[in-house]
Structures are given as structure tokens and as C-alpha cells.
Design an enzyme around this catalytic site. Structure first.
Site, PDB file in Angstrom:
ATOM      1  N   ASP A 139       0.849  -1.190   0.000  1.00 59.86           N
ATOM      2  CA  ASP A 139       0.000   0.000   0.000  1.00 59.86           C
ATOM      3  C   ASP A 139       0.889   1.246   0.000  1.00 59.86           C
ATOM      4  O   ASP A 139       1.982   1.226  -0.579  1.00 59.86           O
ATOM      5  CB  ASP A 139      -0.913  -0.036   1.234  1.00 59.86           C
ATOM      6  CG  ASP A 139      -2.262   0.619   0.991  1.00 59.86           C
ATOM      7  OD1 ASP A 139      -2.274   1.850   0.813  1.00 59.86           O
ATOM      8  OD2 ASP A 139      -3.279  -0.084   0.973  1.00 59.86           O
ATOM      9  N   HIS A 172      -3.407   5.875   3.673  1.00 54.62           N
ATOM     10  CA  HIS A 172      -4.205   4.731   3.213  1.00 54.62           C
ATOM     11  C   HIS A 172      -3.711   3.429   3.828  1.00 54.62           C
ATOM     12  O   HIS A 172      -4.495   2.635   4.374  1.00 54.62           O
ATOM     13  CB  HIS A 172      -4.154   4.679   1.689  1.00 54.62           C
ATOM     14  CG  HIS A 172      -5.160   3.789   1.049  1.00 54.62           C
ATOM     15  ND1 HIS A 172      -4.917   2.448   0.824  1.00 54.62           N
ATOM     16  CD2 HIS A 172      -6.404   4.029   0.576  1.00 54.62           C
ATOM     17  CE1 HIS A 172      -5.973   1.910   0.222  1.00 54.62           C
ATOM     18  NE2 HIS A 172      -6.890   2.847   0.060  1.00 54.62           N
ATOM     19  N   VAL A 189      -8.499   1.697  18.699  1.00 57.57           N
ATOM     20  CA  VAL A 189      -9.327   0.693  18.055  1.00 57.57           C
ATOM     21  C   VAL A 189      -8.614  -0.649  18.142  1.00 57.57           C
ATOM     22  O   VAL A 189      -7.416  -0.691  18.454  1.00 57.57           O
ATOM     23  CB  VAL A 189      -9.592   1.102  16.577  1.00 57.57           C
ATOM     24  CG1 VAL A 189      -8.337   0.998  15.737  1.00 57.57           C
ATOM     25  CG2 VAL A 189     -10.744   0.329  15.969  1.00 57.57           C
ATOM     26  N   ASN A 274     -12.858   0.600  -6.472  1.00 54.98           N
ATOM     27  CA  ASN A 274     -13.996   1.514  -6.392  1.00 54.98           C
ATOM     28  C   ASN A 274     -14.294   2.075  -7.774  1.00 54.98           C
ATOM     29  O   ASN A 274     -13.426   2.121  -8.642  1.00 54.98           O
ATOM     30  CB  ASN A 274     -13.696   2.669  -5.440  1.00 54.98           C
ATOM     31  CG  ASN A 274     -13.373   2.183  -4.043  1.00 54.98           C
ATOM     32  OD1 ASN A 274     -13.827   1.123  -3.624  1.00 54.98           O
ATOM     33  ND2 ASN A 274     -12.588   2.959  -3.317  1.00 54.98           N
ATOM     34  N   SER A 339     -11.240  -0.713  -0.402  1.00 58.89           N
ATOM     35  CA  SER A 339      -9.915  -0.803   0.223  1.00 58.89           C
ATOM     36  C   SER A 339     -10.004  -1.215   1.673  1.00 58.89           C
ATOM     37  O   SER A 339      -9.064  -1.814   2.218  1.00 58.89           O
ATOM     38  CB  SER A 339      -9.200   0.552   0.139  1.00 58.89           C
ATOM     39  OG  SER A 339      -8.799   0.853  -1.163  1.00 58.89           O
TER      40      SER A 339
END
Length: 644
Positions: A139, A172, A189, A274, A339
Site C-alpha cells: 500500500d 491509506h 481501536v 472503487n 480498500s
């Protein structure tokens, strides 16, 4: 004096060190999304300093400590500092600092494996959490200093700029990394596989820069043969490669490289890509290759998203809307796209391999496929593939768990009896492991309709049926082992145009009359029917008085002989309430007629028979004392004929 001067010099050097440690270039402030935490800090003896960015709440000079609010970055750096004796989260602010379980991780039930229960926030002792599995994220790099990723980060390389620093400047890759393996550290998280080993392959600066293909090719080659490169020698072969990348053009070299990695035991997962309505809609590469698992996106209602590319090569879907994860500079945020559905499946692959590292890429895909929750028809299909992935059911397969326990399903709405216009069928379903779907069918002439997410609801338009027709509503709940349970009710259609009908009961709750529904006293032969109804709405008792209203259904005429109201006490005793008023909207007071069962009936006209206005009767009941009723039961006697 000599010792005191020495202490002053040491403190000054420490202060300078801390200023340097916590200083952030002003140009970066605009890009940071800072989250804060309340903490308690004890400094080493002799340390006297002001820490930039801390909002002090209390100071304790005698123990050289303080309580204050600070950023996660400051907390993490203090935790590593040799000047700090101890640091801990303020117990009153644990809720602010504990891991957040993103809805996507929750939706695929990852926490039920590493946490041992639904909605878990911490890894349970001895539970599989991705440990021992190496996952490379191809990525824009990874912010390897992020407080929620740094302990799981192992190594990385910048194939895009060909240097040793894969730091993510775009965000990203960091977001993807958090979905896969954000740590269980009571901060931010927690990921699908919170103990996985993260490797960063920076193959793009973010966006659509040229050179990304060659960088991706070499990163995959390194992941397969790490010791054939001067960089990263000594690192192990990767187990999983996660690629939230979609190229429009076919590449023979990329297909060959993916097949090479697959043949050498690496599970490859990629986003389908996308799209916008006017743009390229076919699944992108490398997701389109047979050696790669292709992932599309759905929302929280398990509905295909129009931005998600589709086609026959689609394997699975996962949540991809408003996903919460890590961002650079110790920040967190939300994002949407295929993604971010992809790393949920990558994390699932990591969890499966962590439980059984001997599995081949084909084994991993077969386990995910055989335990996916089907969406759409047929299976597979171009919008959902084999369906929504699920960690919990996949582990049933790995562990060869046999579950013979049926789920439990109940129709909660409507109640058996009369229905009219458009209604919502609602059902509740539970299982000892997982409910995979709930179906409904209306007979005669119906077909099974699936719902895979709570709340389980279906719409029924009763106007398509003739009046007086009895409909059987059946719901069936399934679990992952194909155990099922059925609930069933019968309702009778009552609409305009000559259908049967009955008075509508409403209850005054202190502010307004709340409609309870139709009371079935229909009898075409004119014979009185007794109907008993337990009130759903609790009426407002004013001086022991209870107000109810009977309104005639618009197509019909009722003939009411008697009405009664009983209160049920906790010990099971039924107490009759006294009818003190029954005021008819046209006839006036009709209390005495409705008090006795004497075949003297009160006629109540529907709107179709009364110049557009349905007649009603306002009823007032009173109890003799202030009693604690747990239920109120209304009884009506009379009949209602079909009016055409």
C-alpha cells in the site's frame, strides 16, 4: 551546594530533552487528528519538569507525580521514557481510552474468537489473535510509530522510492493496517487479528502514480523469497499479502507473480476496486486473478454498494462503509471503500492461519467460502460473490465443532387476528452461536424471502388479497450448521371494498389516544362474538380513571352489546373496573346499554356509512382504589357484519 548545582544541571538537560522530544513542527498541526487520554504519571526522583501539551489536573510534589490530560502520542512517549517511574490510565477515564470495536470487525465476528464473546474489547487468555502470522500490506506504507500499530510492526521497505523507510505519508496503508492488526492496548481501536505481525511494502505514494506496478511486483517477489534480496534478509516468508489496490489493465507479469506467491503458500487478498457510475466497473487487478481472493464492499444493512466493482470474479464481501481505523500521527478516523473491506478478509485469513498454519491458500479460501453468509441469489453472484465472510463460523469449520442446537425464532409483529393496509412483519432470532439468516413466507402463494441482519423485518401489502382471506405467516431462522427453527401465525385480511371489519380500540396515555388495533367481533350471521384483548399501551390513571375509545372501521358497522375492563394484580387476581361513562359521538351517553348483556346493542357506523366520519365511543372506567395493576384486559361483546 555542589550536589544541588549538579541536580539543577541535570534537570535543565532533562527539560531540554523533553522539549526536543515533544516538539512537533508547526506545519504538521493542520494534518493531525489528536485524541486525548487522562493519565496518572509518577516521575523518577529528582526529575522536575513541565511536559509540553499536558493539561495538568492535580500535582503531588511529595511523590513527584501528577494527573493530567494528554495526547495518545505524549502518553506513548512517556511510557517509554527513562525519566518516568510509572504511568497509568486514570480509572475514571477508562471508557475514553479503551479500544473501540469497529462495526466491521464486529460484523464479521472476529472479536468472538480472540475475545471469546460478542462485543469483546480485549483478547481472552489463550485465544487465537493472529499471533505467529506475517502479513504484508502492499500500500502507501505504514505509520510504524503509531501507538496502535508499533508493537505489531516488524519490518518494511519503500519499494516506491527504493529506500529503507516505508513511512506512510498518505494514510491509506496505515488505515488498512489498523483494520487488520490494531493492538489490544486500551487505546483507539482493535483489529481483526490484533497480534498479527505487520510488514509494510510501500508500493505507492498514494493515488495513481506511475511505477506502482513494478514496485508491487518486487514486493510480492520479496514476500515469497525474502532472502534473495539484499533488503530484508533474515525476515521470514510472508503468510498473507493484503492489497487494497485495483489496476484497470491486465498485466501478465503481475498475474505470474501472484501465481508464484500462491504456489509458494501465500494467501493473496485484493480489493475489487472503487468506481463511479460513469467509470470502469469491472473488477480490477490483481483481484481478478484466480490466485487472488477478490473482495467487495457492503454497508451495515448488508447491501451491495454501488461504488464497489462487481463481476463473476468476486469472491466475498465485507463491511466497507464508515469503517473506523488508524490514521497517521496517532490519529483515528472513518473511511469508506473496497480498500477497507479487503483488510477485514485479510485479517480473517490471518486468524485462520494462526489457528492452523499448515493450511494452504486453497484451504483458507475454501474455509472462508463454506462459512460465508449467503447474500443475493444465486450463490455465488456478481454483487456478493459467496457472501459475507464470518470469523466465528470459519473457526467452527477449523475446529470441527458440531452444533446441533436449533436457533430460536419468534414473530413479534403482527399479532394473530385481523390485519389491514400495509404491515411490517417483525421477528426476533437468537442462537447459541450465530444466526446466519431469517426467512419469511406468506401463504397462500408466497416464496421464502431472506433477511441476514437485525432487525429482521418484511413488508406485507394486505390490499393485494381479498377481504376475509386467511394468511399464514411463517418465519424460519437458520444457523451456520443448518439447524433451524420455525414460528407461524395466521392473520385475516380486512380492508375496504366489502371486507369484514371491527371497531378499533385506542388507549389514552395521558397525552393522546394510542391505537391498539382492530378488535375482531366479525360474524356474518349476526351472532355476538366475545373478544378479549390485553392492553399494550398503559393508560394514564387520573384519580383511578382510565380512558379508552372505540372507533368504527371505515367500511363497516358494529353492533356492541357490552364492554368491560379488568385489572390484573400481581397475585393473579382479576379486579373489575366500573364503567362510569360511554359517550357515543352521535347518540350521546350509551353507558347503560353497554353495561348489561341484554341484547340491546349500540350501533357504530364506519365512515363509508356516515358521510365520511367514523363514529366512536369514549369509554371511562374507574377502579375503587389505587391498585397496582400489572395488566389491563378489555372485553367486548357484539358482532360486525360484512358491508358492501
Amino acid at each position: 551546594m555542589k550536589d544541588k548545582n549538579k541536580i539543577i544541571k541535570i534537570n535543565l538537560s532533562i527539560l531540554i530533552a523533553f522539549i526536543f522530544l515533544f516538539a512537533v513542527p508547526s506545519s504538521t498541526f493542520a494534518y493531525q487528528e489528536v485524541q486525548y487520554i487522562d493519565a496518572i504519571v509518577l516521575l523518577e526522583p529528582g526529575i522536575d519538569l513541565e511536559i509540553p501539551g499536558v493539561e495538568y489536573k492535580y500535582r503531588w510534589d511529595a511523590i513527584n507525580g501528577f494527573a493530567g490530560r494528554m495526547s495518545y502520542t505524549t502518553y506513548n512517549r512517556l511510557e517509554q521514557s527513562r525519566f518516568v517511574k510509572s504511568i497509568e490510565i486514570d480509572s475514571k477515564s477508562i471508557a475514553l481510552a479503551e479500544d473501540i470495536l469497529d462495526w466491521g470487525v464486529d460484523d464479521i465476528d472476529a472479536e468472538r474468537i480472540w475475545g471469546g464473546e460478542e462485543d469483546a474489547l480485549d483478547i481472552g487468555s489463550g485465544n487465537t489473535a493472529g499471533e505467529g502470522i506475517n502479513v504484508m500490506i502492499a500500500d502507501s506504507g505504514i505509520d510504524y510509530n503509531h501507538v496502535d500499530l508499533n508493537d505489531n510492526y516488524v519490518w518494511g521497505y519503500d519499494w516506491y522510492d527504493q529506500d529503507n523507510d516505508p513511512m506512510d505519508e498518505y494514510g491509506h496503508g496505515t488505515f488498512v493496517a489498523g483494520i487488520i492488526a490494531a493492538e489490544d492496548n486500551e487505546l483507539g481501536v482493535i483489529g481483526v487479528a490484533p497480534k498479527a505481525s505487520l510488514y509494510a511494502a510501500r508500493v505507492s505514494a498514494g493515488g495513481t502514480e506511475t511505477g506502482v506496478l513494478s514496485a508491487l511486483l518486487d514486493a510480492i517477489y520479496w514476500a515469497t523469497f525474502p532472502n534473495e534480496r539484499t533488503v530484508g534478509q533474515g525476515e521470514p516468508r510472508m503468510d498473507v499479502i493484503s492489497m487494497s489496490i485495483a489496476l484497470n489493465d491486465y498485466s501478465s507479469a503481475l498475474e505470474t507473480m501472484c501465481q508464484l506467491a500462491y504456489n509458494n503458500g501465500i494467501v493473496l487478498i485484493a480489493a475489487v476496486g472503487n468506481k463511479h457510475p460513469s467509470q470502469f466497473k469491472e473488477i480490477g487487478y490483481p483481484a481478478k486473478y484466480s490466485s487472488v481472493i477478490a473482495v467487495g464492499a457492503i454497508d451495515s444493512n448488508h447491501i451491495y454498494q454501488t461504488f464497489s466493482r462487481y463481476g463473476p470474479e468476486l469472491d466475498f464481501v465485507a463491511p466497507g462503509v464508515n469503517i473506523y481505523s488508524t490514521k497517521p500521527n496517532d490519529a483515528y478516523g472513518y473511511d469508506t471503500g473496497t480498500s477497507f473491506a479487503t483488510p477485514l478478509v485479510s485479517g480473517l485469513a490471518v486468524m485462520i492461519l494462526s489457528e492452523d498454519p499448515s493450511l494452504s491458500p486453497a484451504d483458507v479460501k475454501n474455509i472462508i467460502q463454506s462459512n460465508a453468509i449467503s447474500l443475493g441469489s444465486p450463490v455465488p453472484n456478481q454483487y456478493y460473490g459467496y457472501g459475507l465472510v464470518n470469523t466465528f463460523t470459519a473457526f467452527d469449520d477449523i475446529l470441527d465443532i458440531v452444533d446441533n442446537t436449533d436457533p430460536i425464532v419468534d414473530i413479534t409483529s403482527p399479532s394473530p387476528g385481523l390485519v389491514h393496509d400495509t404491515i411490517i412483519i417483525r421477528a426476533s432470532a437468537t442462537d447459541n452461536r450465530i444466526v446466519t439468516k431469517v426467512q419469511s413466507k406468506i401463504e397462500p402463494g408466497g416464496v421464502w424471502t431472506d433477511d441476514t441482519a437485525e432487525p429482521y423485518e418484511w413488508t406485507l401489502d394486505t390490499t393485494q388479497y381479498a377481504n376475509g382471506v386467511e394468511l399464514t405467516i411463517t418465519v424460519k431462522a437458520w444457523d451456520a450448521q443448518n439447524n433451524y427453527d420455525i414460528d407461524q401465525i395466521t392473520v385475516t385480511v380486512l380492508n375496504g371494498g366489502g371486507g369484514g371489519g371491527c371497531p378499533i380500540l385506542s388507549v389514552y396515555d395521558g397525552a393522546e389516544y394510542i391505537e391498539e388495533g382492530l378488535l375482531d367481533i366479525h360474524n356474518p350471521d349476526g351472532i355476538d362474538v366475545v373478544t378479549i384483548h390485553t392492553l399494550v399501551t398503559t393508560p394514564e390513571a387520573v384519580n383511578h380513571r382510565y380512558l379508552l375509545r372505540l372507533t368504527e372501521y371505515y367500511t363497516t358497522i358494529s353492533h356492541i352489546d357490552k364492554v368491560q375492563l379488568y385489572g390484573l394484580l400481581p397475585d393473579g387476581t382479576l379486579v373489575p373496573l366500573h364503567l362510569i361513562s360511554a359517550f357515543h359521538s352521535t347518540l350521546g351517553q350509551v353507558r347503560w346499554t353497554l353495561w348489561f348483556n341484554d341484547d340491546n346493542r349500540v350501533k357504530v357506523l364506519g365512515a363509508d356509512h356516515n358521510e365520511g366520519n367514523s363514529e366512536f365511543i369514549d369509554l371511562e372506567f374507574v377502579s375503587s382504589a389505587d391498585l397496582n395493576f400489572i395488566e389491563l384486559i378489555f372485553i367486548i361483546e357484539g358482532h360486525n357484519r360484512l358491508i358492501k
